[in-house]
Write an enzyme that holds these catalytic residues in place. Structure first.
Site, PDB file in Angstrom:
ATOM      1  N   HIS A  65       0.709  -1.157  -0.103  1.00 48.59           N
ATOM      2  CA  HIS A  65       0.044  -0.042   0.073  1.00 48.59           C
ATOM      3  C   HIS A  65       1.061   1.221  -0.029  1.00 48.59           C
ATOM      4  CE1 HIS A  65      -4.047   1.897   1.542  1.00 48.59           C
ATOM      5  NE2 HIS A  65      -3.245   2.793   0.954  1.00 48.59           N
ATOM      6  N   HIS A  67       1.405   5.176  -1.856  1.00 48.99           N
ATOM      7  CA  HIS A  67       0.919   6.275  -3.240  1.00 48.99           C
ATOM      8  C   HIS A  67       2.243   6.923  -3.875  1.00 48.99           C
ATOM      9  CE1 HIS A  67      -3.132   6.190  -1.768  1.00 48.99           C
ATOM     10  NE2 HIS A  67      -2.492   5.915  -0.471  1.00 48.99           N
ATOM     11  N   ARG A  69       3.312   9.316  -6.667  1.00 49.13           N
ATOM     12  CA  ARG A  69       2.357  10.530  -7.286  1.00 49.13           C
ATOM     13  C   ARG A  69       2.551  10.522  -8.850  1.00 49.13           C
ATOM     14  NH1 ARG A  69      -1.334  10.624  -3.308  1.00 49.13           N
ATOM     15  NH2 ARG A  69      -0.359  11.444  -1.216  1.00 49.13           N
ATOM     16  N   ASP A 157      -8.627   3.063  -3.303  1.00 41.89           N
ATOM     17  CA  ASP A 157      -8.059   3.740  -2.078  1.00 41.89           C
ATOM     18  C   ASP A 157      -7.734   5.230  -2.024  1.00 41.89           C
ATOM     19  OD1 ASP A 157      -6.874   3.077   0.745  1.00 41.89           O
ATOM     20  OD2 ASP A 157      -5.496   4.244  -0.537  1.00 41.89           O
ATOM     21  N   HIS A 184     -10.735   0.662   0.950  1.00 46.58           N
ATOM     22  CA  HIS A 184     -10.610   1.878   1.872  1.00 46.58           C
ATOM     23  C   HIS A 184     -12.182   2.013   2.437  1.00 46.58           C
ATOM     24  CE1 HIS A 184      -9.251   6.157   2.496  1.00 46.58           C
ATOM     25  NE2 HIS A 184     -10.665   6.206   2.873  1.00 46.58           N
ATOM     26  N   HIS A 237      -5.537  -0.417   5.672  1.00 45.56           N
ATOM     27  CA  HIS A 237      -5.195   0.541   7.175  1.00 45.56           C
ATOM     28  C   HIS A 237      -6.354   0.590   7.963  1.00 45.56           C
ATOM     29  CE1 HIS A 237      -7.886   3.304   4.646  1.00 45.56           C
ATOM     30  NE2 HIS A 237      -6.795   3.859   3.644  1.00 45.56           N
ATOM     31  N   ASP A 310       1.172   2.822   3.594  1.00 39.62           N
ATOM     32  CA  ASP A 310       0.075   3.826   3.335  1.00 39.62           C
ATOM     33  C   ASP A 310       0.810   5.119   2.974  1.00 39.62           C
ATOM     34  OD1 ASP A 310      -2.088   5.007   2.260  1.00 39.62           O
ATOM     35  OD2 ASP A 310      -3.062   5.290   4.174  1.00 39.62           O
TER      36      ASP A 310
END
Ligand code: DOR
Length: 436
Positions: A65, A67, A69, A157, A184, A237, A310
């Site tokens: 998990h 992110h 960009r 998510d 999520h 999460h 996350d």
């Protein structure tokens, strides 16, 4: 060329191995695993020796998990800088969420991410595709096409799938392609533009709160949909005591659910926000001490299968602003292992369990390479110094962003070498120049 990782304590949660072994690597694969003193390298071949004595060697860590960009917000993180941060944190693979710009809801975006990952050539990068077009909870994306392009899971998510009917269809459609579904869990009506956990601290600070029930309602929905469809749902999460209780009960009843939490949910509570620290603002928010304890229990009892970061990079443009206006999210790739090792030192979970939650379990849920150490398999490995002490410094991050609430924390234990397919993608200076 042969790489010889010498004298490390190999911890492989799948096989239960926990003993000193030499690892011989050739052509990207683990060729041999053998007790020390049994390997004599052939004289006519290039040899690289990695002295791992006093260190532990684990399957390469896998973060299911993150992110990154790119595309769209490369000033926060690119796939290359995110991969560097991952490698420095001991991760050999990451799964990146679809809330980029454009959103990863089509084959062309998945292709683009994989192309950038190939160029970065560090950790393995697995795209997670959107469940709904534009993350709008209106219509499903083309799961088959996205899987064929290389997506390993589907998730909206960053946002929940607000329609229960659409979520049901998503799970049934995902089953068709054997794609994991990651949820999520958040009821946006209940969150009602809240910016932190709803409780005594939010009242004192005069900030709008997000009740625990906002997460728990959706956790229960996903459990019921997993039961209805008979197909697994992975809960992202997890942050509250109630969620842990509901997931535990579901697992006991045989409902196919799995769950992850992030290191901040077992390391911090909502008091971290008393100084309006926007680097402690994320979604779901930091909760109460009782929730932190429940997360730890969930980890130790096997209710929570995975520790994922996350990792959510944001720049000062989004974080150095009034608390209400600050973006949600913190980086995590470079602190996750140390925070997890603190749990081990505190006796919450043992080391093999911690490693399983950071490697074998996410690999199994996503059905991706790695997660265990075995002759003939890819040499995705992490060498960890359990005793290395350091202070988290803003300047030290490989990530392009520095939005971490752990800056200034004294940590013990970290990855000193990360290897993907037999290639060293990160090695700490400490290791390279032991005298410096
Ligand atoms: O805090 C968060 N930040 N939670 C999410 O679910 C999304 C993430 C982001 O993308 O910034």
């Amino acid at each position: 060329m042969i790489t010889w990782i010498k004298g490390g304590e190999v911890i492989d949660p799948r096989s239960g191995t926990k003993r000193t072994l030499d690892i011989v690597i050739q052509k990207g694969k683990i060729e041999r695993l053998l007790p020390p003193g049994n390997f004599s390298p052939p004289g006519d071949i290039d040899l690289k020796i990695i002295d791992a004595s006093g260190m532990i060697v684990t399957p390469g860590l896998i973060d299911m998990h993150v992110h990154f960009r790119e595309p769209g917000e490369e000033y926060k993180e690119t796939i290359a800088t995110g991969s560097q941060a991952a490698a420095a944190g001991g991760f050999t693979a990451v799964a990146c969420m679809p809330n980029t710009n454009p959103i990863n809801d089509s084959r062309s975006v998945t292709d683009f991410i994989l192309e950038r990952a190939r160029k970065a050539n560090l950790t393995r990068v697995y795209p997670v595709a959107a469940i709904s077009r534009g993350l709008r909870s209106e219509s499903l994306t083309e799961f088959g096409d996205l899987k064929q392009a290389g997506a390993v899971a589907v998730s909206d998510d960053g946002r929940p799938v607000t329609s229960s009917e659409l979520m049901r269809r998503a799970i049934e459609y995902a089953r068709f392609f054997n794609l994991p579904v990651i949820s999520h869990c958040e009821d946006l009506d209940l969150s009602n533009k809240g910016v932190m956990h709803e409780g005594t601290i939010s009242t004192r600070l005069g900030l709008r709160g997000v009740p625990a029930a906002s997460e728990e309602i959706m956790v229960v929905r996903e459990i019921l949909l997993a039961k209805l469809t008979g197909y697994p749902v992975h809960i992202a999460h997890v942050s509250t005591e109630g969620s842990v209780t509901f997931i535990k009960q579901a697992k006991e009843e045989g409902v196919p659910v799995t769950a992850e939490t992030a290191p901040h949910y077992f390391s911090l509570d909502h008091t971290a926000l008393t100084d309006f620290d926007t680097n402690a603002k994320m979604r779901p928010p930091l909760r109460e001490p009782k929730d932190v304890e429940a997360i730890k229990r969930g980890l130790s009892q096997g209710v929570i299968d995975v520790i994922a970061t996350d990792h959510a990079p944001h720049s000062p443009l989004e974080k150095d602003v009034e608390f209400d206006n600050a973006a949600f999210g913190i980086i995590g790739l470079e602190t996750a292992l140390s925070l997890t090792l603190a749990l081990v030192r505190d006796g919450v979970i043992d080391l093999p369990t911690a490693i399983a939650k950071l490697s074998y379990n996410p690999a199994s849920i996503l059905s991706v390479k790695g997660g265990f150490i075995e002759e003939g398999k890819e040499a995705d490995l992490t060498v960890i110094d359990l005793n290395s002490e350091y202070v988290v410094q803003k300047e030290g991050f490989k990530s392009k962003s520095h939005n971490s609430p752990f800056i200034g924390w004294k940590m013990t234990g970290r990855a000193i070498l990360t290897m993907v397919g037999g290639r060293i993608v990160w090695e700490s200076n400490e290791q390279r120049n032991p005298d410096s």
